[in-house]
Each structure stands twice: as C-alpha cells, then as structure tokens.
Motif scaffolding. Structure first.
Motif, PDB file in Angstrom:
ATOM      1  N   PRO A  59      10.911  12.340  -3.012  1.00  0.00           N
ATOM      2  CA  PRO A  59      12.238  12.516  -2.343  1.00  0.00           C
ATOM      3  C   PRO A  59      12.079  12.278  -0.760  1.00  0.00           C
ATOM      4  O   PRO A  59      13.215  11.667  -0.258  1.00  0.00           O
ATOM      5  CB  PRO A  59      12.270  14.003  -2.713  1.00  0.00           C
ATOM      6  CG  PRO A  59      11.421  14.325  -3.695  1.00  0.00           C
ATOM      7  CD  PRO A  59      10.112  13.023  -3.681  1.00  0.00           C
ATOM      8  N   ALA A  60      11.006  12.243  -0.048  1.00  0.00           N
ATOM      9  CA  ALA A  60      11.136  12.177   1.387  1.00  0.00           C
ATOM     10  C   ALA A  60      11.087  10.652   1.561  1.00  0.00           C
ATOM     11  O   ALA A  60      11.790  10.439   2.440  1.00  0.00           O
ATOM     12  CB  ALA A  60       9.874  12.834   2.076  1.00  0.00           C
ATOM     13  N   GLU A  61      10.418   9.781   0.817  1.00  0.00           N
ATOM     14  CA  GLU A  61      10.567   8.488   1.027  1.00  0.00           C
ATOM     15  C   GLU A  61      11.985   7.680   0.579  1.00  0.00           C
ATOM     16  O   GLU A  61      12.366   7.161   1.337  1.00  0.00           O
ATOM     17  CB  GLU A  61       9.589   7.727  -0.082  1.00  0.00           C
ATOM     18  CG  GLU A  61       8.041   8.110   0.235  1.00  0.00           C
ATOM     19  CD  GLU A  61       7.426   7.142   1.473  1.00  0.00           C
ATOM     20  OE1 GLU A  61       8.211   6.138   1.833  1.00  0.00           O
ATOM     21  OE2 GLU A  61       6.460   7.378   2.011  1.00  0.00           O
ATOM     22  N   ILE A  62      12.461   8.456  -0.309  1.00  0.00           N
ATOM     23  CA  ILE A  62      13.962   8.216  -0.548  1.00  0.00           C
ATOM     24  C   ILE A  62      14.816   8.376   0.371  1.00  0.00           C
ATOM     25  O   ILE A  62      15.644   7.580   0.798  1.00  0.00           O
ATOM     26  CB  ILE A  62      14.489   8.712  -2.000  1.00  0.00           C
ATOM     27  CG1 ILE A  62      13.617   8.129  -3.111  1.00  0.00           C
ATOM     28  CG2 ILE A  62      15.780   8.587  -2.116  1.00  0.00           C
ATOM     29  CD1 ILE A  62      13.846   8.805  -4.575  1.00  0.00           C
ATOM     30  N   GLY A  63      14.597   9.627   1.045  1.00  0.00           N
ATOM     31  CA  GLY A  63      15.445  10.186   1.978  1.00  0.00           C
ATOM     32  C   GLY A  63      15.362   9.217   3.412  1.00  0.00           C
ATOM     33  O   GLY A  63      16.325   8.754   3.945  1.00  0.00           O
ATOM     34  N   LEU A 104       0.740  -1.136   0.026  1.00  0.00           N
ATOM     35  CA  LEU A 104       0.029   0.037  -0.014  1.00  0.00           C
ATOM     36  C   LEU A 104       0.832   1.226   0.083  1.00  0.00           C
ATOM     37  O   LEU A 104       0.470   2.114  -0.728  1.00  0.00           O
ATOM     38  CB  LEU A 104      -0.892  -0.180   1.155  1.00  0.00           C
ATOM     39  CG  LEU A 104      -1.974  -0.934   1.295  1.00  0.00           C
ATOM     40  CD1 LEU A 104      -2.815  -1.074   2.769  1.00  0.00           C
ATOM     41  CD2 LEU A 104      -3.056  -0.685   0.153  1.00  0.00           C
ATOM     42  N   ARG A 105       1.923   1.175   0.593  1.00  0.00           N
ATOM     43  CA  ARG A 105       2.828   2.363   0.844  1.00  0.00           C
ATOM     44  C   ARG A 105       3.460   2.596  -0.468  1.00  0.00           C
ATOM     45  O   ARG A 105       3.521   3.828  -0.827  1.00  0.00           O
ATOM     46  CB  ARG A 105       3.924   2.220   1.676  1.00  0.00           C
ATOM     47  CG  ARG A 105       3.695   2.445   3.428  1.00  0.00           C
ATOM     48  CD  ARG A 105       4.916   2.477   4.220  1.00  0.00           C
ATOM     49  NE  ARG A 105       5.469   1.469   4.222  1.00  0.00           N
ATOM     50  CZ  ARG A 105       5.434   0.497   5.113  1.00  0.00           C
ATOM     51  NH1 ARG A 105       4.729   0.494   5.889  1.00  0.00           N
ATOM     52  NH2 ARG A 105       6.512  -0.540   4.837  1.00  0.00           N
ATOM     53  N   GLN A 106       3.788   1.715  -1.274  1.00  0.00           N
ATOM     54  CA  GLN A 106       4.544   1.861  -2.548  1.00  0.00           C
ATOM     55  C   GLN A 106       3.462   2.238  -3.537  1.00  0.00           C
ATOM     56  O   GLN A 106       3.663   2.928  -4.367  1.00  0.00           O
ATOM     57  CB  GLN A 106       5.060   0.507  -3.181  1.00  0.00           C
ATOM     58  CG  GLN A 106       6.215  -0.164  -2.259  1.00  0.00           C
ATOM     59  CD  GLN A 106       6.435  -1.617  -2.593  1.00  0.00           C
ATOM     60  OE1 GLN A 106       5.673  -2.464  -3.004  1.00  0.00           O
ATOM     61  NE2 GLN A 106       7.701  -2.184  -2.200  1.00  0.00           N
ATOM     62  N   GLN A 107       2.208   1.693  -3.316  1.00  0.00           N
ATOM     63  CA  GLN A 107       1.249   2.381  -4.210  1.00  0.00           C
ATOM     64  C   GLN A 107       0.902   3.839  -4.197  1.00  0.00           C
ATOM     65  O   GLN A 107       0.875   4.781  -4.876  1.00  0.00           O
ATOM     66  CB  GLN A 107      -0.247   1.543  -4.014  1.00  0.00           C
ATOM     67  CG  GLN A 107      -0.245   0.185  -4.698  1.00  0.00           C
ATOM     68  CD  GLN A 107      -1.406  -0.700  -4.358  1.00  0.00           C
ATOM     69  OE1 GLN A 107      -2.355  -0.168  -3.601  1.00  0.00           O
ATOM     70  NE2 GLN A 107      -1.394  -1.934  -4.559  1.00  0.00           N
ATOM     71  N   ARG A 108       0.883   4.270  -2.789  1.00  0.00           N
ATOM     72  CA  ARG A 108       0.788   5.845  -2.336  1.00  0.00           C
ATOM     73  C   ARG A 108       1.986   6.432  -3.066  1.00  0.00           C
ATOM     74  O   ARG A 108       1.911   7.787  -3.436  1.00  0.00           O
ATOM     75  CB  ARG A 108       0.592   5.848  -0.940  1.00  0.00           C
ATOM     76  CG  ARG A 108      -0.909   5.401  -0.404  1.00  0.00           C
ATOM     77  CD  ARG A 108      -1.032   5.866   0.980  1.00  0.00           C
ATOM     78  NE  ARG A 108      -0.055   5.401   2.001  1.00  0.00           N
ATOM     79  CZ  ARG A 108      -0.183   4.133   2.520  1.00  0.00           C
ATOM     80  NH1 ARG A 108      -1.541   3.699   2.415  1.00  0.00           N
ATOM     81  NH2 ARG A 108       0.660   3.984   3.475  1.00  0.00           N
ATOM     82  N   TRP A 109       3.127   5.805  -2.899  1.00  0.00           N
ATOM     83  CA  TRP A 109       4.725   6.363  -3.294  1.00  0.00           C
ATOM     84  C   TRP A 109       4.253   6.727  -4.778  1.00  0.00           C
ATOM     85  O   TRP A 109       4.865   7.663  -5.462  1.00  0.00           O
ATOM     86  CB  TRP A 109       5.779   5.469  -3.086  1.00  0.00           C
ATOM     87  CG  TRP A 109       6.790   5.894  -3.460  1.00  0.00           C
ATOM     88  CD1 TRP A 109       7.270   7.317  -3.429  1.00  0.00           C
ATOM     89  CD2 TRP A 109       7.972   5.517  -3.209  1.00  0.00           C
ATOM     90  NE1 TRP A 109       8.526   7.624  -3.738  1.00  0.00           N
ATOM     91  CE2 TRP A 109       9.158   6.293  -3.416  1.00  0.00           C
ATOM     92  CE3 TRP A 109       8.485   4.163  -2.765  1.00  0.00           C
ATOM     93  CZ2 TRP A 109      10.677   6.089  -3.454  1.00  0.00           C
ATOM     94  CZ3 TRP A 109       9.956   3.929  -2.604  1.00  0.00           C
ATOM     95  CH2 TRP A 109      10.888   5.016  -2.941  1.00  0.00           C
ATOM     96  N   THR A 110       3.879   5.835  -5.444  1.00  0.00           N
ATOM     97  CA  THR A 110       3.818   5.779  -6.870  1.00  0.00           C
ATOM     98  C   THR A 110       2.809   7.087  -7.373  1.00  0.00           C
ATOM     99  O   THR A 110       2.856   7.742  -8.252  1.00  0.00           O
ATOM    100  CB  THR A 110       3.352   4.521  -7.746  1.00  0.00           C
ATOM    101  OG1 THR A 110       4.251   3.546  -7.249  1.00  0.00           O
ATOM    102  CG2 THR A 110       3.212   4.652  -9.041  1.00  0.00           C
TER     103      THR A 110
END
Length: 440
Positions: free
Chosen positions: A227-231, A214-220
């Motif tokens: 950028p925040a997720e990558i950080g 679900l997090r990955q879907q929201r990220w997409t």
C-alpha cells in the motif's frame, strides 16, 4: 504586529508577505503553503508561494505555481508577469546565475508570438559558435526514454526548448538587451545536456534499472509494504502529470495520465481505497490535456466520464469540477446554451464569492453571444455583486464591462456610459492600459 486568526488564509498570505520583505523566506513559504491547505485554488496563496519560491531562486517550481495561478485566474496580470520573469530567470541561470537582474514592472506588455511573427521579415539563420558546433558534434544521440529518466522533472523543460527551436520567427528575434533568442534557447539545451551527462556518470541508467528490479522484488516479497509503494507511485505520478500540463506539454501529460489510468484500473479497491476518485481525476486531466491540444470532442468525452464517475460515487467536489470543465468545452465549441445549462447546474455547488463571480460572468457572456441581452445583464450584475463581496478589482472590471455591453445591446445607452465609466476607474486602478483603451 500582525495578529493571525485561525484558518484565515488571507491573514496567512499577509504574514507571508511580511516575512518575505524581512528576508525570512522559510517562514514566508510555510505561511504561503498553509494558506493553500484547505483551498488549493486560492489564487493569492498560489501567487505568494510562487513569489517566495522565486525569491529563493527556485525558479522552476515558481514557474509551476505561476502557471497554476494563471490557469485559474488568466485575467490577472501578475501571474503572466511571474511566468515571464521565471522563464527569463531560468534561461539566464543557464548562462550565468550572477547575471540575473529582473524587475517586476507594472507597465510590461506582452505581445503574442503570432504578432511577433508578423513583424519578423527574415527567416531563421542560426549561427552556432565554434564551441556550440563542437558540442553538437560530440553530443551522443540519446534515447528519449533514457533522457527522461536522467532529467526527471526537467525533461519537460528541454522538450519545451526544443519545440521553440522550430519557431523560425521567434528564433530570429532578439531580447531588449540585444541577445538572440536562438542563442538563449541553444544555451539552455546545452546546459540540460551537460546536466544529464553528469547524472549519467553519477548513477548510470543500467544501475537504476537494476535498483528498480530489486525494489520490485522486495515489493513482491513484502506484502505489507505494498500500500505504501502504491501510494508513493500515485502521488509521484499525479505530480508529474500536473507538471507536464502546467509546463506546456499537454501531449506528454495526456500520455502519462492514460498510462497511470490503465495501471490503476488493474488494481483492486483494497489496494487503492480511493480508486474511483482517482479514475475520475485522471479522466479530468486527460480532458484538460485534450482541450489544450484542440481535440475538443475527445476532451468533452473525458470530462463527461469524470462526471459519471463522480455521480456514481457521490463525490460533490468532483461533480462540480466536471461540470465546470464540461461548460468550458461547450463554450469553446460554440454551444453556448449547453454551456449555460451546465454552469447553471454548478451554481449551487460554488463555495466562494470568487467562484460565483467567474461562473456568473461566463454564463452572462454566453447569453450575450446568444443575443439575450437582458439575461446577460442580470448575470453580469450578479457577477459584479460577487466581485464586490470578494473585493476583487480585476473581476469588478470584467463584470462591469459585461453589464455595459449588455446595456448597449438593450439600447440603454445612458446607463451603458455610466457603467463603462465605472469600469474605466477599475482599469486605472489595476494599471490595465489595454482595458482602458478598449473602454474609452
């Protein structure tokens, strides 16, 4: 009252010590962390933070900072003592937290596992209690990947305890209180198994997998959050790598660093502004892990790649770090002249008297190995001068011994005696009985 000078890391450590004696661990921790803000390698700050965490009962993270300090300053006995007492506290907490009674005594001596193995005459015969046998039968076989997810940072601790079980001589030994080491290790593993079972019940792995998807879907969907997720991914990954390397799991740390390196290489510089700096840092981590595993040539290649990235991107601190590590590997291999050339290139980049002390000492030691006693003496004296500027008695001791050994090679015996006597005074000040015997 202690008057704090702005940016004075030594003063921050002193105030942290005062807070700790008063029982104010919260302010003690704040000052210890503040002393490390501009210099992550400040050994006194690392030690004070570890001591505060230990006093707070956070033994696992205290152990991490004792290890970091020991990696920077392996000659300081206080970091070895900290590692020892933290490990003992962790094992004791597994059985009964109220039974932890540790003392930090200056006369503690540390015998290597190899020496203990020579003294042990009997092979391992682990006798499990009925409860332990029952627990072993009832314990389900769990996938290592699943277990890593459940235990998180503690997975490295379990891997370390399981590795200890394979050392038959160590398992056959007992503590001073007569407790079998095997029983302590098995209790620790049992505790971690129980803990992972609890976490499994609280939030099963399948639920975590679904949450991750679900997090990955929201990220997409939400490009602004990327950028925040990558950080967060990068920060968390680097912390885990550091935890594995300082926790005695170089193989796992190396594998983790290699996976993160592949991931970052796929991202653009727009997504990761400091991409090249991170790639260099990961090559450095991989090199340090390989060095710990004894893969010297592979370690050298990793550190050379770190140096290449640092020079290409004009990163002076990274260049200094890479030269430092390359010199260490050359010295370990026995290529002393290459180590000298590398470290001499680093000298102008040294930022503190303490860093210069170590650098001059290691160069002098290499010259001594090459039977170039005059050069060894010159660098030993430079190391001693820097140690005096820093006021570090431990390094004054090491530098004085190096100078005296060079004077012996030069057949300047009278000067060598005087220098050895000065070194003996330093050894007595630091209560280093092994050094006192060696010098005498």
């Amino acid at each position: 009252a202690l008057r704090l000078r702005a940016g004075d890391k030594h003063c921050l450590v002193a105030r942290s010590e005062c807070y700790l004696k008063l029982g104010d661990t919260e302010n003690s921790l704040k000052d210890a962390e503040a002393s490390l803000q501009n210099d992550k390698t400040f050994s006194k700050g690392l030690y004070q933070k570890a001591e505060t965490l230990y006093t707070m009962g956070d033994f696992e993270f205290a152990l991490v900072f004792y290890h970091r300090g020991y990696r920077l300053r392996p000659e300081l006995q206080k970091f070895r003592l900290g590692i020892e007492k933290s490990q003992e506290a962790i094992v004791n907490c597994i059985g009964s937290p109220s039974s932890v009674k540790l003392e930090n005594k200056e006369d503690l001596c540390f015998i290597s596992r190899q020496e203990e193995s020579k003294k042990a005459n009997q092979k391992l015969q682990i006798k499990l209690t009925k409860d332990q046998k029952w627990a072993k039968k009832q314990q389900p076989v769990r996938n290592p990947k699943t277990e890593r997810q459940l235990l998180g940072e503690l997975y490295a601790d379990k891997a370390y305890l399981e590795k200890l079980l394979k050392d038959e001589d160590l398992m056959a030994s007992s503590t001073k209180q007569g407790i079998k080491v095997a029983d302590l290790v098995l209790s620790g593993i049992s505790y971690l198994d129980t803990r992972s079972e609890f976490w499994q019940q609280q939030k099963p792995i399948y639920a975590r997998v679904r949450e991750r998807k679900l997090r990955q879907q929201r990220w997409t969907r939400d490009k602004k959050r990327k950028p925040a997720e990558i950080g967060r991914y990068i920060v968390k990954s680097m912390e885990e790598i550091d935890m594995l390397l300082t926790g005695g799991s170089p193989e796992e740390g190396c594998q983790k660093a290699e996976r993160v390196l592949k991931t970052i290489q796929r991202w653009s510089e727009d997504e990761v502004p400091n991409k090249n700096e991170l790639i260099g840092t990961l090559h450095s981590c991989i090199g340090n892990a390989r060095l710990e595993m004894g893969h010297l040539e592979a370690a050298l290649q990793s550190h050379k790649m770190d140096l290449e990235f640092a020079r290409q991107n004009h990163l002076p601190d990274a260049v200094s770090r890479a030269l430092d590590n390359i010199g260490r590997v050359y010295a370990r291999i026995g290529k002393f002249q290459q180590a000298i050339d590398t470290w001499e290139e680093k000298i102008p980049m040294a930022k503190s008297s303490l860093e210069k002390t170590w650098l001059f000492h290691e160069i002098g030691r290499c010259y001594l190995e090459l039977n170039k006693a005059e050069a060894a003496q010159n660098y030993g004296q430079k190391s001693l001068q820097s140690a005096d500027e820093e006021g570090d008695v431990e390094w004054q001791l090491h530098a004085a011994v190096l100078v005296a050994q060079a004077q012996v090679k030069l057949k300047d015996y009278q000067s060598a005696i005087v220098t050895f006597e000065k070194a003996l005074e330093k050894a007595k000040l630091t209560h280093n009985e092994a050094a006192q015997k060696a010098i005498i």
